[in-house]
Design an enzyme around this catalytic site. Structure first.
Site, PDB file in Angstrom:
ATOM      1  N   HIS A 123       1.053  -1.184   0.035  1.00  0.00           N
ATOM      2  CA  HIS A 123      -0.194   0.173  -0.161  1.00  0.00           C
ATOM      3  C   HIS A 123       0.821   1.096   0.106  1.00  0.00           C
ATOM      4  CE1 HIS A 123      -3.092   2.810   2.323  1.00  0.00           C
ATOM      5  NE2 HIS A 123      -3.098   2.780   0.934  1.00  0.00           N
ATOM      6  N   CYS A 142      -0.354   0.821   9.509  1.00  0.00           N
ATOM      7  CA  CYS A 142      -0.600   1.937   9.075  1.00  0.00           C
ATOM      8  C   CYS A 142      -2.102   2.073   8.614  1.00  0.00           C
ATOM      9  CB  CYS A 142       0.415   2.225   7.898  1.00  0.00           C
ATOM     10  SG  CYS A 142       2.066   2.388   8.442  1.00  0.00           S
ATOM     11  N   HIS A 143      -2.495   1.236   7.548  1.00  0.00           N
ATOM     12  CA  HIS A 143      -3.663   1.363   7.072  1.00  0.00           C
ATOM     13  C   HIS A 143      -4.549   0.267   7.052  1.00  0.00           C
ATOM     14  CE1 HIS A 143      -1.080   4.534   5.416  1.00  0.00           C
ATOM     15  NE2 HIS A 143      -2.137   5.507   5.744  1.00  0.00           N
ATOM     16  N   GLY A 144      -4.112  -0.844   7.888  1.00  0.00           N
ATOM     17  CA  GLY A 144      -4.918  -1.966   8.136  1.00  0.00           C
ATOM     18  C   GLY A 144      -5.031  -3.085   6.984  1.00  0.00           C
TER      19      GLY A 144
END
Lengths: 178, 442, 290
Positions: A123, A142-144
């Site tokens: 990502h 960070c963003h799952g």
């Protein structure tokens, strides 16, 4: 100065006159491009950066069910010794992830229990956490993004599976990455 | 540009919209149509050449800073890495290193042009003074930059030049330690020199803007040296573009050919071999010399037997330039009409070159080998020490005595009333000796 | 203002400026000590179109590797550099020198110090193309201690760090000779006419004829037949010196050939550009009195 006429006072064939000015102008543009290129190209990776060494790793250092993180070309590389249960699970799931891949496509035959992946979330580049997430692989804090034990993306914003670098087995227990 | 009426007419809607908000196109258009004396010769092209030099140094410098490491253990190797591993790095570094020399060649010729044609006289004093500031900043920038490769000459040059400050009575020693960030030239010094070397070119750029502003306010000088009356403007001037853009452009290309010969075929000729030896604080090179463009001032420094006196003399040699507009008493600008002064000017030129030559020699070495000599005060007469002193004396006498007195005593040649006259008639036939000051700028 | 009219004062100034520049660049050279002027090695890379001779660079590397490298480091060089374009083992089949099999094989023969990535212990391992040339001593102090107090200098940029460049290196290496009678040699020193220095304090002969040259701590490093060449080149001190000087010239300036070739193109371009601009200038100024 009332007059701003910038038209040359010269006589003669206007076409030829224009040609000379255009040729001189074109040469100036060419010179500009010639100057610009080295200034841009210097930011590309330098020869020493490109020559960064490959690294060798002794697989006996990894305990079953654990991973070791090594640094290769400035990036983390995960070397994971998967348990039979994890291995069973990722193999029976078949081709999943993005792009869909079987576990066999991501390991070397005869060495299926070891998984070698670049430890950067596809990502935005964070390092996923080992052993967390819904699929028993990695979870990116960070963003799952959730990865399975084969490093395949299963859930979350990451677009691709964890990257498998070029590597080879130099012996049964040694890998050479890069 | 106050006198120059704007003739720019916005054509499209966008141009009109922009013109009332930020008249930047008008600014550029006015600049391009600026009335320029039609008789400017090639000596007037060095302004454009210098602008090119400054931009070259800033652009290549920014690029080099992407690869350079300001650390005493790594600086030398990082410069060589630029030369070896960075794509095209050798070219960028050689352009930057030789660019400094090219910059100084151009600036010296530009200054001599100003001196010869009296470009510093009323109403152009501010142009000259800002120019002197730029020159001083250039010397400082060049010195700081020369330290960065951290070779033997870098280190010992920094050692010697910073020690000059230590010569100042009482406050010298504390200032020296403050400047170096320690008792000796070391990592702290290198880091701050790198920072300042990056900063100063932008100070120069700011001064260049002021220099041009002052220039366009007072108007350009010209080889005849007279101001252009308003009613003659049309006859005596041409728009800057295309007449002088193409002329400057041609001169710039000729200059680039010289530049390219050095960069591609003699890239190290203007440098010193010792600077390819990594800095060693325990061993001084046998013969320390600064870069060639510093040599005249270095010579003046060494001419004075007293340490502090030498420093004062060296800074005075630059400082005297600042007050030049008030040292020259002549009303006539161009030395073309001042035959006496012209002779002194050419002697000054030889002396300036001679000082540079002496700066690169050992002071005790004989000028003419084998010639009989005798000791005067502290050295043989037949030595570079005394030749340097002779030249230094002339340097100061030229500015402090010759310029004021010759201006009062000389009889200038007749000056043409307009710059068109010599151009159109082919001779300086008009006998009216027009002084510079009573005229109004045109 | 016509071209001819202005050229009077202009040419005077230009002549002075050029003379000044010439004098100043010559200044450091003139200020040297009393060393003999280096003999020319007749190198293939002399002159504006000169290029390196690959065979000579290979021989030069052999001499460096078998002789010089025992004492002198080359810290700016990596084994991969040997396979760089215009380098000794450049092969157009391997644009990336790290893949060059000759370079790989040369590196593999050499053991370099490293830190074991698992135990943290210092180890020796086979070199790879990405490694720096192995240094003979771990640090400068060790180098000095092993050589009677004078650390052998790094040779990476030696041809740029001495006046005379490759000619100087060649002359120095092949220029050792019996010291003239009357010269007092200090222990651990050797006489070489090409070395910088002032021999006056050590000269007992005619004070007006002090021998040129100086003392060097390095004993004559080369002997005839010492290094085996397999390309039929003479195995003499003179040839060894020439070859290793050429090799050091290359390590000092590996981009020299690129530089000269680029320069040729740039200058041709600038000449054409100047011609076009001059034509444009003449046209614009045609009929304009100035």
């Amino acid at each position: 100065m009332a007059e701003t006429g910038v038209i040359p006072e010269g006589e003669g064939d206007p076409n030829r006159r224009d040609f000379i000015h255009i040729a001189a102008g074109a040469a100036a543009v060419g010179a500009g491009a010639m100057i610009a290129w080295p200034l841009i190209n210097q930011m590309n990776p330098a020869a020493d950066t490109l020559a960064l060494a490959s690294i060798e790793f002794d697989l006996t250092k990894v305990q079953e069910g654990q991973q070791v993180v090594i640094k290769w070309q400035g990036k983390p590389v995960f070397v994971r010794y998967r348990t039979p249960a994890e291995l069973q699970k990722v193999i029976t799931e078949g081709a999943v992830g993005s792009p869909p891949q079987t576990d066999a496509e991501r390991t070397k035959s005869g060495h299926e229990k070891y998984l070698v992946v670049v430890g950067s979330c596809t990502h935005l580049g964070c390092v996923p956490t080992f052993g967390a997430g819904d699929y028993g692989g990695w979870f990116c804090p960070c963003h799952g993004s959730h990865y399975d034990a084969s490093g395949r993306i299963r859930k979350g914003p990451a677009p691709l599976n964890l990257v498998v670098p070029d590597y080879e087995y130099t012996s049964d227990t040694r890998v050479k990455i890069g | 540009m106050s006198e120059h009426e704007s003739t720019y007419v916005p054509k499209t809607g966008v141009e009109k919209w922009l013109d009332t908000r930020l008249p930047i196109i008008r600014f550029g258009a006015d600049y391009m149509s600026l009335p320029t004396p039609r008789n400017l010769n090639y000596w007037w092209t060095f302004g454009g050449i210098l602008a090119l030099c400054l931009m070259t140094q800033i652009v290549t410098g920014i690029v080099l800073a992407m690869h350079y490491t300001p650390n005493v253990d790594l600086a030398f190797a990082s410069v060589e890495r630029i030369m070896r591993d960075v794509n095209g790095g050798w070219l960028i570094r050689y352009v930057h290193a030789n660019g400094a020399s090219m910059f100084f060649i151009a600036v010296y010729l530009h200054m001599l042009r100003g001196l010869y044609y009296g470009s510093y006289k009323t109403p152009r004093e501010m142009i000259w003074i800002i120019g002197c500031v730029i020159f001083f900043l250039m010397i400082a920038t060049a010195f700081l930059g020369y330290v960065l490769p951290w070779g033997q000459m870098s280190f010992w040059g920094a050692e010697v030049i910073t020690n000059l400050i230590g010569a100042v009575p009482l406050v010298g020693e504390p200032i020296l330690i403050w400047l170096r960030g320690g008792p000796a030239i070391d990592n702290a010094t290198l880091n701050r020199f790198f920072s300042l070397h990056y900063l100063l070119p932008f100070a120069i750029l700011g001064c260049v803007v002021l220099h041009l502003w002052a220039l366009h306010s007072a108007g350009q000088n010209n080889p005849v040296g007279i101001l252009i009356p308003k009613d003659r403007a049309k006859k005596d001037t041409l728009p800057f573009h295309p007449y002088f853009t193409v002329k400057d452009g041609f001169a710039i290309i000729l200059f680039l050919i010289l530049f390219a010969v050095f960069v591609f075929y003699q890239p190290n000729a203007l440098g010193h071999a010792d600077n390819y030896i990594p800095a060693n604080p325990l061993q001084t090179p046998a013969h320390i010399v600064p870069e060639w463009y510093m040599l005249p001032f270095y010579a003046i420094l060494r001419a004075v037997p007293d340490k502090f006196g030498g420093v004062v003399a060296m800074f005075s040699a630059i400082g005297v330039l600042f007050v030049l507009p008030w040292l020259d008493t002549s009303k006539v600008r161009s030395m073309r009409y001042r035959p006496t002064m012209r002779t002194f000017f050419f002697i000054f030129l030889v002396v300036g070159v001679g000082l540079g030559w002496c700066g690169g020699q050992l002071p005790d070495a004989p000028v003419i080998p084998g010639m009989a000599s005798f000791v005067l005060f502290d050295g043989e007469v037949n030595s570079y020490l005394w030749l340097t002193r002779l030249f230094t004396l002339y340097y100061f006498v030229f500015f402090l005595v010759i310029l004021p007195f010759v201006g009062l005593k000389e009889t200038p040649l007749p000056i043409p009333a307009t710059i068109s006259e010599p151009v159109l008639t082919g001779g300086d036939a008009v006998p009216a000796a027009a002084p510079a000051s009573p005229e109004k700028k045109g | 203002m016509s071209f001819g009219k202005m050229s009077v004062s202009m040419s005077r100034l230009v002549a002075s400026a050029v003379a000044a520049l010439g004098l100043m660049t010559a200044a450091p050279a003139l200020a040297e000590g009393g060393a003999a002027h280096p003999r020319s090695g007749g190198f293939s890379f002399d002159g504006p179109f000169g290029v390196y001779d690959q065979g000579q660079l290979q021989r030069g590397y052999k001499v460096y590797h078998e002789v010089c490298a025992a004492c002198h480091s080359m810290n700016l060089m990596h084994y991969r550099n040997l396979g760089d374009r215009h380098g000794p083992f450049w092969n157009p089949k391997y644009p990336n020198p790290n893949d060059n099999p000759v370079v790989k094989a040369l590196a593999k023969e050499i053991q370099v110090p490293d830190i074991d990535s698992e135990t943290g212990e210092p180890i020796q391992r086979d070199a790879t193309p990405a490694d720096k040339f192995r240094a003979p001593y771990p640090n400068a102090t060790a180098a000095a201690a092993g050589n009677g107090g004078a650390a052998p200098p790094d040779l990476s940029v030696m041809a740029k760090a001495r006046h005379g460049g490759a000619d100087y290196i060649y002359s120095l290496l092949s220029g050792y000779r019996t010291p003239p009678a009357g010269l007092q040699i200090r222990p651990g020193q050797h006489y070489n006419p090409y070395m910088q220095g002032d021999l006056t304090p050590f000269w007992t002969g005619d004070p007006d004829h002090v021998p040129e040259g100086g003392f060097i701590a390095m004993p004559p490093p080369l002997q005839n037949g010492q290094v085996t060449y397999d390309d039929g080149s003479p195995q003499t001190v003179d040839q060894y010196a020439k070859d290793v000087a050429a090799f050091i010239a290359w390590t000092s300036e590996p981009k020299m050939v690129e530089r000269k070739q680029a320069g040729f193109g740039v200058i041709i371009f600038l000449l054409i550009f100047a011609g076009l601009t001059y034509a444009s200038y003449r046209r614009i100024w045609k009929g304009v009195a100035h």
